[in-house]
Scaffold this motif. Structure first.
Motif, PDB file in Angstrom:
ATOM      1  N   VAL A 801       0.814  -1.203   0.000  1.00  0.00           N
ATOM      2  CA  VAL A 801       0.000   0.000   0.000  1.00  0.00           C
ATOM      3  C   VAL A 801       0.853   1.260   0.000  1.00  0.00           C
ATOM      4  CG1 VAL A 801      -0.224   0.044   2.520  1.00  0.00           C
ATOM      5  CG2 VAL A 801      -1.969   1.135   1.099  1.00  0.00           C
ATOM      6  N   HIS A 802       1.966   1.240   0.735  1.00  0.00           N
ATOM      7  CA  HIS A 802       2.856   2.405   0.744  1.00  0.00           C
ATOM      8  C   HIS A 802       3.388   2.679  -0.657  1.00  0.00           C
ATOM      9  CE1 HIS A 802       3.153   3.825   4.794  1.00  0.00           C
ATOM     10  NE2 HIS A 802       3.469   2.638   5.303  1.00  0.00           N
ATOM     11  N   THR A 803       3.913   1.611  -1.291  1.00  0.00           N
ATOM     12  CA  THR A 803       4.536   1.785  -2.603  1.00  0.00           C
ATOM     13  C   THR A 803       3.489   2.142  -3.648  1.00  0.00           C
ATOM     14  OG1 THR A 803       6.151   0.095  -1.959  1.00  0.00           O
ATOM     15  CG2 THR A 803       6.085   0.714  -4.272  1.00  0.00           C
ATOM     16  N   ALA A 804       2.313   1.500  -3.598  1.00  0.00           N
ATOM     17  CA  ALA A 804       1.264   1.823  -4.561  1.00  0.00           C
ATOM     18  C   ALA A 804       0.839   3.285  -4.422  1.00  0.00           C
ATOM     19  CB  ALA A 804       0.064   0.896  -4.358  1.00  0.00           C
ATOM     20  N   ARG A 805       0.700   3.758  -3.187  1.00  0.00           N
ATOM     21  CA  ARG A 805       0.334   5.155  -2.985  1.00  0.00           C
ATOM     22  C   ARG A 805       1.426   6.077  -3.514  1.00  0.00           C
ATOM     23  NH1 ARG A 805       0.565   5.243   1.933  1.00  0.00           N
ATOM     24  NH2 ARG A 805      -1.503   4.438   2.476  1.00  0.00           N
ATOM     25  N   THR A 826      -6.416  -2.063 -13.461  1.00  0.00           N
ATOM     26  CA  THR A 826      -6.117  -2.200 -12.040  1.00  0.00           C
ATOM     27  C   THR A 826      -7.287  -2.809 -11.294  1.00  0.00           C
ATOM     28  OG1 THR A 826      -5.356  -1.021 -10.079  1.00  0.00           O
ATOM     29  CG2 THR A 826      -6.934   0.116 -11.480  1.00  0.00           C
ATOM     30  N   HIS A 827      -6.950  -3.461 -10.180  1.00  0.00           N
ATOM     31  CA  HIS A 827      -7.944  -3.894  -9.203  1.00  0.00           C
ATOM     32  C   HIS A 827      -8.047  -2.892  -8.062  1.00  0.00           C
ATOM     33  CE1 HIS A 827      -8.949  -7.793 -10.828  1.00  0.00           C
ATOM     34  NE2 HIS A 827      -7.673  -8.112 -10.943  1.00  0.00           N
ATOM     35  N   ASN A 828      -7.034  -2.043  -7.897  1.00  0.00           N
ATOM     36  CA  ASN A 828      -7.025  -1.052  -6.818  1.00  0.00           C
ATOM     37  C   ASN A 828      -7.842   0.164  -7.243  1.00  0.00           C
ATOM     38  OD1 ASN A 828      -5.266  -2.597  -5.163  1.00  0.00           O
ATOM     39  ND2 ASN A 828      -3.563  -1.955  -6.442  1.00  0.00           N
ATOM     40  N   VAL A 829      -9.140  -0.043  -7.362  1.00  0.00           N
ATOM     41  CA  VAL A 829     -10.017   0.997  -7.892  1.00  0.00           C
ATOM     42  C   VAL A 829     -10.027   2.216  -6.978  1.00  0.00           C
ATOM     43  CG1 VAL A 829     -12.352   1.532  -8.655  1.00  0.00           C
ATOM     44  CG2 VAL A 829     -11.416  -0.767  -8.990  1.00  0.00           C
ATOM     45  N   ALA A 830     -10.176   1.986  -5.674  1.00  0.00           N
ATOM     46  CA  ALA A 830     -10.256   3.115  -4.743  1.00  0.00           C
ATOM     47  C   ALA A 830      -8.971   3.914  -4.736  1.00  0.00           C
ATOM     48  CB  ALA A 830     -10.573   2.602  -3.340  1.00  0.00           C
ATOM     49  N   LEU A 831      -7.844   3.212  -4.875  1.00  0.00           N
ATOM     50  CA  LEU A 831      -6.561   3.898  -4.848  1.00  0.00           C
ATOM     51  C   LEU A 831      -6.348   4.720  -6.108  1.00  0.00           C
ATOM     52  CD1 LEU A 831      -4.062   3.968  -2.940  1.00  0.00           C
ATOM     53  CD2 LEU A 831      -3.042   2.225  -4.399  1.00  0.00           C
ATOM     54  N   ALA A 832      -6.796   4.198  -7.245  1.00  0.00           N
ATOM     55  CA  ALA A 832      -6.523   4.849  -8.518  1.00  0.00           C
ATOM     56  C   ALA A 832      -7.641   5.781  -8.976  1.00  0.00           C
ATOM     57  CB  ALA A 832      -6.281   3.790  -9.594  1.00  0.00           C
ATOM     58  N   HIS A 874     -11.358   7.229   0.320  1.00  0.00           N
ATOM     59  CA  HIS A 874     -10.364   8.216  -0.088  1.00  0.00           C
ATOM     60  C   HIS A 874      -9.058   7.888   0.619  1.00  0.00           C
ATOM     61  CE1 HIS A 874     -13.436  10.740  -1.898  1.00  0.00           C
ATOM     62  NE2 HIS A 874     -14.148  10.570  -0.791  1.00  0.00           N
ATOM     63  N   ILE A 875      -7.964   7.927  -0.078  1.00  0.00           N
ATOM     64  CA  ILE A 875      -6.662   7.618   0.509  1.00  0.00           C
ATOM     65  C   ILE A 875      -5.847   8.908   0.590  1.00  0.00           C
ATOM     66  CG2 ILE A 875      -4.528   6.342   0.201  1.00  0.00           C
ATOM     67  CD1 ILE A 875      -6.066   4.108  -0.998  1.00  0.00           C
ATOM     68  N   GLU A 876      -5.434   9.213   1.799  1.00  0.00           N
ATOM     69  CA  GLU A 876      -4.662  10.428   2.009  1.00  0.00           C
ATOM     70  C   GLU A 876      -3.270  10.269   1.414  1.00  0.00           C
ATOM     71  OE1 GLU A 876      -5.896  13.060   3.367  1.00  0.00           O
ATOM     72  OE2 GLU A 876      -7.796  12.198   4.009  1.00  0.00           O
ATOM     73  N   GLN A 877      -2.729  11.382   0.966  1.00  0.00           N
ATOM     74  CA  GLN A 877      -1.363  11.360   0.424  1.00  0.00           C
ATOM     75  C   GLN A 877      -0.382  11.152   1.569  1.00  0.00           C
ATOM     76  OE1 GLN A 877      -0.283  14.690  -1.932  1.00  0.00           O
ATOM     77  NE2 GLN A 877       1.884  14.172  -1.949  1.00  0.00           N
ATOM     78  N   ASP A 878       0.535  10.257   1.374  1.00  0.00           N
ATOM     79  CA  ASP A 878       1.538   9.953   2.398  1.00  0.00           C
ATOM     80  C   ASP A 878       2.578  11.066   2.427  1.00  0.00           C
ATOM     81  OD1 ASP A 878       3.170   8.840   4.210  1.00  0.00           O
ATOM     82  OD2 ASP A 878       3.691   7.065   3.043  1.00  0.00           O
ATOM     83  N   ASP A 879       2.713  11.705   3.592  1.00  0.00           N
ATOM     84  CA  ASP A 879       3.669  12.806   3.699  1.00  0.00           C
ATOM     85  C   ASP A 879       5.108  12.323   3.743  1.00  0.00           C
ATOM     86  OD1 ASP A 879       1.619  14.625   3.761  1.00  0.00           O
ATOM     87  OD2 ASP A 879       1.393  14.472   5.955  1.00  0.00           O
TER      88      ASP A 879
END
Length: 1497
Positions: A801-805, A826-832, A874-879
């Motif tokens: 998840v870290h790397t995908a984000r 992709t299968h990571n619909v929410a992420l993309a 919603h996935i927050e941007q990793d700071d």
């Protein structure tokens, strides 16, 4: 008088013709005179000392010396000398002191010399090219004069009846003949030729053969520098060898050959063999002429023996030609025959090397046009574009039949079929020209010697010929059966080697070893029968000519009542020997020709019948309604696509777009859908990989390629190069862009893990990289390219998840993709979804479920809506960003794949000892006594047969009345010798056959055991292709070439020594020259072999990269075509082919070098012995029969020297396979099983796992990758393992299986694993890797490879794993599972795990490639199907997969940073797991899962 004078006019005629031709060329071709100096362009520049090239404008004295030493000056001097000699001859002809009046005939005689002098003067004035023309005209005229003098004055010296016509001219005659000989023969043969570039626009260093003189070409003296260089160096490298001739460069070779062979290059559609003949028509014309010369020269021996024995019998009274001419013919004719044969072989080997290059490249380039589709049963849908991996196996059809795998077929074309074609297939002129001509000459000469009795003998031969024909038929049947058994064994080995890591991790080594042993035993049973039949055939082929000979002699003496004289016996026996050789040849090569014919047919079928992608199809159909299409549009209208244009398949996957589907330019387009819905197929359809089937008049699809297309496959394709080379993919290196790509693709931290950074080799199939790293390298390749359109197939599936984000935020939102069109599956619909401007959703039936925005897709697809609600809103941007790349220089030590082994010098004794010991087994003395004793007795008997025939013939001279000679007695003794000789040959051969089968079985078993028992690190550093080569190519050499060559060497060594001993027994004076010839031949062979062995090893190693590049390119055809990288791949293929050609060209020329020299030595020995017997001090003392026997044995001995050296060299070269086998037998091994290591029968009773202080490293001397891990997992617990890439998750799995060196203690169900046998340990643990490996066959063979379970168990596991209903147990699975999507392969691996019922199950990202619904179903099935005492260790990137686990282990840099129940870890402030959960949009759902609410579902 007219007839005597006429030949003297021939030179004048030749002069007139030459002058007319030269003047006409001068008039029509323009002025050839020099207008400016042309340094180093005329022939003189090739003959002066090397220092001359650096003299520049030296002193006038040097210029005078330079001119005096030039060839033109020498030619001018000699032609002028001929004029003066002619004048002096005329003056000498004056009689009685009166001056001689020069007549017109004398002027005509001098005319050629004057003309040649004028041409010699002209050579100083004309251009370089015209200078060559001048030289040729001068040589032709002078050669005509020399031929006239040979006829008039030299030929009479060889007769008893003629005298030289011009003898009155005295010494001047011989001086004139000598000067003419130098001018017309010596100088033309010795002067070097001018180098003419194949392409005048390119300047290259020429190969020595392109500038060598004619004499050097005929004798291969231009190879001397290479031969003697090998004496000074321990090993010759390709750089030490002569360069490739420019006409053999791959670029030039393909340019001229493809015009006749490739229909896409303008060749007509016809059989490949016809086009092949058109390409090499000049070479085969030359080869046919050389065979005619060789066939004629073979009769110099029989004719010479006949004439010499007649001379000894009858004296000079009956002789017309002096015996020295026949003696000379025993040397000159074999020498000329040797030159002809070597020129034939030289041209044949040139054709061979070119054919290897042409067929390899032609198959490669045609493969770039074919449609890659996995071969499987109709019941299996093809819904993925993952390119099939290279494997030699084929799938198993439900009915038990094998269907050819396309990849396997392509590989066979450039390996097995190419070997068949370049073996005997190219030597068809032997069968067409050589054999008919030599048999005709044999019959004719036998008739001359023996009258009509020769036809009686031929009739007897025809009667007996069906016997070896019938045996050959049986041998062919066994050969076909043997090939099937070999294919089965090779298929088993190739499939096993292809999944060797899986075999080791599953503990299948003993079972695989038993399976391979069974196939090997079945193969060796047929091989033994075939070899015994070949022994029988050899016996019959030996007996038939002898019986024919006896029938002929009995008819000649008993019926025709003729006297059998030595002058008749020995020549006729030599001719019968020629017939015997032809008989052997016919039955030995017919199977090879049939194999070559089949291989030519297969190549033709591949080039003409293989299905092509629509772009190259005869009637491509990409646009049906071109008026409606915007060239920049990306999409479809009313289109359907299949994986084949074959409409006969009953069930096949169809992608169907009924209306219009247009992707948005300059933004990100998502393609989503459940597993198996055809998401990858949609991309493949756009890329042109699928067959377009219009649904109406307005059907079309389009993918503009003007701005470039980049593609990242779901199953990442990387080349066996460095990480940087894989990212650049032939593009120029831009440091700023490159560093930005590395950063945005999250590779900085990964590169820091490698000592050599981006200079690290990725290995074969990227084995040094994790699945996530390979995916990001493939993505980086696409991002780095300048392509406007990026086609990305589920590149996020293998990422945590870290790397995908990171990829979403830094790459897909970065500046490098801004303005570019991205099609992302992709299968990571929410992420993309936040970055998507357009979404296409596919249904399970391959149709479009919805298209538009994300909201549109959600509105039309309730399942998708529920999936996203369940996953992440919603996935927050990793700071926390990845650290900046380390700019410090790294040592470049990224070489992973070790160089191919290259032993130096001769074959080592250890390798030979390995072979010899395996031959004899436990009965060493008995085997060698039986084999060597029988061979010696057989060869002695054959020589005794020849002597006895001479002794029989001698009785007619000794007896007063020929009728007193008891034919029955001599015939009975001869037959007895024959029977004993044949019996000894049969016994020795049979003993050897059993020994070779014993050796083949033992060495194959040891090799398989060594490879199966090696370490994973060794497998990481050794390409699978090398392992397969040892188990297939080198084992085939052991079965065939090595065994056959060694027997031949022993047989020929014995025969040669017996023949030399026979000569010495009759003529003791021959001992010293015979030994000298033997020593010289051996020394010549040693010098040659020192060079040849090096070159042979380099040739083997140079061929491997050609095939490796070929295989890698075939594996990535989709990526190559998407990038339009065919040209760069073609250029690399040309470069590797040129390197191979350079070595192979030298290899075959070295053969010619030694062959000619040894044949010359042998011919000199035969001629010298004949001269001694005729003119020596014991002349008249030896009986004609003994003289004939000595000469016959000497000729046989002379011919044997060459074959002995060649076959000894062939054995030593083929024994290189022994070295390679031994090297792999001695590789590093894992601990062998012991009796103490066998666990109790009940073990394991539970999945209890306790680890104490576990540390691990990849190699004994490598750095630690796991550091002091300690934990305890109770039976039945489900533990999730999380951590970023490189944290040690997969390494933990390998450490538990003891697949890498470890320290510390691991207790599994109470027993320390360090004391268990590895097979027992690994068989009790099941690992499901992220990229599962499947075997070619059926679903049943993949779930249960060793037939241990019933169908009910297998069906239950399939349903529990969530496999689609259309996949039955008999559904076909292509090699590497290529006809299944990656998600479906993971489901098969899950089903296999359920079948094994292990107490410890390790899931290594086992569901990363399946959609979330299917993943949820699988997880519930695992909890339901697995027993309460089964422990599950789940490595996962999806938090939803492991949040309901009993415990979660968080790894970082090889250490455990957290390990507890999820609910406890979520309570820790600053905890790693809590940080991951809090960053997610489904925080509440994850907390609920951890607390056990979700688990109740």
């Amino acid at each position: 008088m007219y007839l005597q004078v006429e030949p003297t006019l021939l030179p004048a005629y030749a002069t007139a013709i030459s002058a007319l031709i030269f003047l006409s060329r001068l008039i029509f071709a323009g002025q050839p005179f020099k207008h400016a100096p042309e340094p180093d362009t005329n022939e003189d520049s090739r003959t002066v000392p090397a220092a001359a090239s650096s003299t520049g404008s030296k002193s006038p004295l040097w210029r005078i010396l330079y001119a005096a030493l030039s060839l033109s000056s020498i030619r001018l001097f000699l032609t002028t000398s001929l004029i003066f000699l002619s004048v002096a001859t005329c003056m000498r002809r004056g009689r009685d002191g009166l001056p001689y009046t020069i007549q017109w005939i004398d002027i005509l005689e001098m005319l050629p010399y004057v003309y040649a002098t004028v041409l010699a003067l002209a050579s100083f004035l004309v251009t370089a090219s015209a200078g060559d023309t001048v030289s040729r005209h001068s040589i032709c005229v002078l050669l005509t004069s020399f031929a006239v003098y040979v006829y008039r004055d030299l030929w009479p010296l060889a007769t008893y009846t003629l005298q030289p016509v011009d003898a009155l001219d005295g010494p001047l005659l011989w001086i004139k003949i000598a000067v003419l000989g130098v001018l017309s023969t010596v100088m033309p043969l010795m002067i070097s030729r001018r180098y003419t570039p194949y392409d005048p626009k390119e300047t290259r260093v020429p190969n020595p053969e392109q500038t060598a003189s004619i004499f050097s070409l005929l004798t291969f003296s231009y190879m001397d520098p290479t031969v003697f260089l090998a004496r000074r160096l321990p090993h010759l490298t390709p750089e030490d060898l002569p360069p490739v001739p420019d006409y053999d460069l791959a670029t030039n070779l393909m340019e001229r050959s493809f015009k006749q062979l490739d229909t896409f290059s303008g060749a007509p559609k016809r059989h490949f063999f016809i086009g092949f003949l058109m390409v090499f028509r000049r070479e085969y014309t030359t080869m046919a002429a050389m065979l005619v010369i060789k066939a004629l020269s073979n009769f110099a021996g029989p004719i010479g023996i006949n004439k010499l024995l007649l001379y000894l019998q009858d004296g000079e009274g009956q002789a017309t030609i002096r015996p020295w001419l026949w003696i000379l013919s025993l040397f000159v004719a074999p020498f000329l025959g040797a030159i002809a044969m070597q020129q034939y072989t030289y041209n044949g080997c040139a054709v061979l090397v070119r054919t290897q290059s042409i067929i390899t490249e032609l198959v490669f380039e045609h493969s770039l046009r074919i449609r890659m589709k996995a071969e499987a049963t109709d019941g299996l849908r093809k819904d993925t574009a993952a390119t099939p991996q290279i494997a030699g196996g084929v799938r198993t059809a439900p009915a038990g039949k094998r269907a050819s795998n396309l990849i396997g077929k392509i590989n066979n074309l450039v390996s097995t079929d190419l070997s068949n074609i370049t073996g005997r297939g190219l030597d068809f002129l032997y069968f067409v020209v050589w054999m008919p001509l030599e048999v005709t000459l044999c019959v004719w000469y036998l008739y001359v010697l023996l009258g009509w009795s020769a036809f009686v003998g031929m009739a007897a031969m025809l009667i007996f010929i069906p016997i070896p024909g019938k045996i050959t038929h049986y041998i062919q049947g066994l050969q076909a059966e043997s090939m099937k058994k070999t294919d089965a064994r090779v298929q088993t080995v190739v499939e096993a080697m292809g999944v060797l890591r899986m075999i080791k991790l599953f503990g299948w080594e003993p079972k695989i070893s038993d399976t391979v042993k069974e196939t090997r035993d079945a193969e060796l049973l047929i091989i033994r029968k075939r070899k015994l039949l070949r022994t029988l055939n050899g016996t019959v082929n030996h007996v038939i000519p002898v019986v024919t000979m006896m029938v002929t002699y009995v008819t000649y003496t008993g019926i025709m009542k003729q006297i059998l004289l030595p002058s008749t016996v020995f020549p006729s026996m030599a001719v019968f020997e020629l017939l015997r050789n032809q008989l052997r040849f016919i039955f030995s090569v017919l199977p090879d020709y049939m194999q070559a014919k089949v291989s030519f047919d297969r190549v033709t079928e591949f080039l003409q019948e293989t299905e092509l992608i629509d772009e190259f199809a005869p009637q491509p159909s990409t646009i049906t309604d071109p008026h409606r299409l915007d060239e920049a549009a990306i999409g479809f209208t009313n289109a359907s696509f299949t994986w084949s244009n074959d409409n006969t398949a009953s069930r096949k996957f169809v992608l169907r777009i009924d209306d219009e589907l247009m992707f948005k330019r300059g933004c990100i387009n998502l393609i989503i859908g459940p597993t198996g819905s055809g998401k990858t197929s949609l991309l493949m359809a756009l890329l042109g990989e699928m067959h377009f089937v219009p649904l109406g008049q307005r059907s079309w699809f389009n993918l503009p390629r003007n701005g470039g297309v980049a593609y990242a496959a779901q199953e990442s394709w990387v080349q066996n190069e460095t990480i940087r080379d894989n990212i650049l993919f032939g593009a120029p290196y831009d440091e700023s862009r490159y560093e930005k790509v590395i950063y945005q693709c999250g590779l900085n931290q990964d590169l820091n893990l490698f000592e050599a950074g981006d200079k690290t080799e990725v290995g074969e199939k990227g084995l040094t990289l994790s699945g996530g790293q390979k995916a990001r390298v493939t993505l980086a390749r696409a991002i780095y390219s300048q392509a406007e359109i990026l086609v990305l197939d589920d590149v996020l599936a293998a990422l945590d998840v870290h790397t995908a984000r990171w990829i979403i935020d830094k790459c897909f939102k970065g500046d490098l993709v801004r303005g570019r069109t991205i099609l992302l599956v992709t299968h990571n619909v929410a992420l993309a979804s936040p970055i998507a401007d357009f979404v296409v959703s596919l249904a399970t039936d391959g149709t479009i479920a919805s298209q538009g925005s994300v909201l549109d897709a959600l509105a039309k697809d309730q399942t998708l809506q529920a999936e996203i609600a369940e996953e992440v809103k919603h996935i927050e941007q990793d700071d926390k960003e990845s650290p900046e790349p380390d700019k410090a220089a790294r040592p470049i030590k990224g070489k992973l794949i070790v160089a191919e082994e290259k032993a130096l010098g001769h074959i080592g004794w250890q390798s030979l000892k390995l072979f010899f010991k395996s031959l004899s087994g436990s009965h060493i003395l008995l085997f060698w006594f039986a084999f060597l004793g029988s061979t010696i007795a057989s060869e002695a008997g054959m020589s005794l047969q020849t002597w006895w025939m001479g002794h029989w013939a001698e009785q007619y001279d000794l007896a007063r009345d020929p009728s007193q000679v008891n034919i029955t007695f001599y015939l009975a003794i001869y037959c007895s010798i024959l029977l004993v000789s044949v019996a000894m040959y049969t016994v020795g051969s049979a003993v050897y056959v059993f020994g070779t089968v014993r050796s083949s079985r033992a060495l194959h078993y040891r090799l398989i055991q060594a490879v199966l028992g090696t370490t994973l690190r060794w497998l990481d550093t050794t390409p699978v292709s090398r392992v397969i080569a040892r188990c297939t190519q080198d084992i085939n050499a052991l079965d065939g070439a090595i065994a056959n060559n060694f027997q031949t060497v022993v047989s020929q060594s014995t025969e040669m020594l017996v023949k030399l001993g026979a000569v010495v027994l009759i003529t003791p004076a021959a001992l010293l020259p015979g030994a000298l010839v033997l020593l010289l031949g051996g020394a010549c062979g040693q010098v040659y072999m020192r060079a040849q062995i090096s070159v042979k090893r380099e040739m083997s190693n140079a061929r491997a990269p050609v095939l490796a590049h070929f295989g890698a390119a075939i594996a990535g055809l989709t990526s190559i075509r998407a990038y339009s990288a065919q040209a760069s791949l073609r250029a690399e293929s040309y470069r590797r082919i040129d390197r191979y050609t350079r070595v192979a060209h030298t290899f075959y020329n070295l053969n010619r070098w030694v062959n000619l020299r040894i044949q010359t030595l042998g011919s000199a020995f035969s001629a010298g012995l004949a001269a001694w017997l005729v003119y020596g001090s014991n002349r008249g003392e030896s009986l004609p029969s003994n003289t004939g026997f000595s000469i016959t044995m000497a000729i046989g001995f002379s011919g044997m020297i060459l074959w002995w050296v060649r076959n000894f060299n062939a054995f030593e070269i083929s024994a290189n396979s022994l070295e390679r086998i031994q090297a792999y037998i001695d590789i590093e091994q894992e601990p062998r099983p012991t009796r103490e290591g066998e666990p109790p029968a009940y073990w394991p009773a539970s999945g209890d796992l306790r680890v104490e202080g576990l540390s691990a490293r990849y190699s004994e001397n490598g750095p630690e990758i796991l550091h002091e891990l300690s934990f305890h997992i109770r039976p039945g617990e489900r533990v999730g393992v999380v951590g970023r890439t490189g944290s040690g998750k997969s390494s933990l799995t390998l450490a538990l299986l003891r697949a890498i060196p470890t320290e510390g203690s691991v207790f599994y169900d109470g027993l320390p694993t360090s004391g268990l046998n590895l097979a027992a340990l690994r068989a009790s643990i099941t690992v499901i890797p992220q990229m599962p490996e499947l075997l070619a066959g059926t679903l049943r063979t993949n779930l249960d490879p060793f037939s241990q379970f019933d169908d009910a168990t297998l069906n239950s596991a399939s349903r529990a794993a969530g496999l689609p209903s259309h996949l039955g147990l008999d559904s076909g699975v292509a090699a590497s599972g290529a006809n299944l999507s990656v998600g479906q392969r993971q489901l098969v691996a899950l089903a296999r795990a359920l079948v094994r019922r292990s107490k410890l199950l390790v899931l290594d990202e086992a569901t990363s490639a399946i959609d979330h619904d299917t993943d949820a179903v699988v997880q519930r099935a695992l909890r339901r199907e697995l027993g309460a005492d089964v422990t599950v260790l789940a490595v996962a990137h999806r938090l939803q997969t492991v949040m309901d686990a009993d415990k979660i282990m968080v790894l970082d840099a090889g250490r455990i940073v957290e390990f507890d129940r999820p609910s406890e870890l979520l309570k820790r402030d600053g905890g790693r797991l809590r940080a991951l959960v809090d960053e997610s949009g489904d925080r509440d759902a994850l907390y609920a899962m951890a607390s056990g609410i979700e688990r109740s579902e």
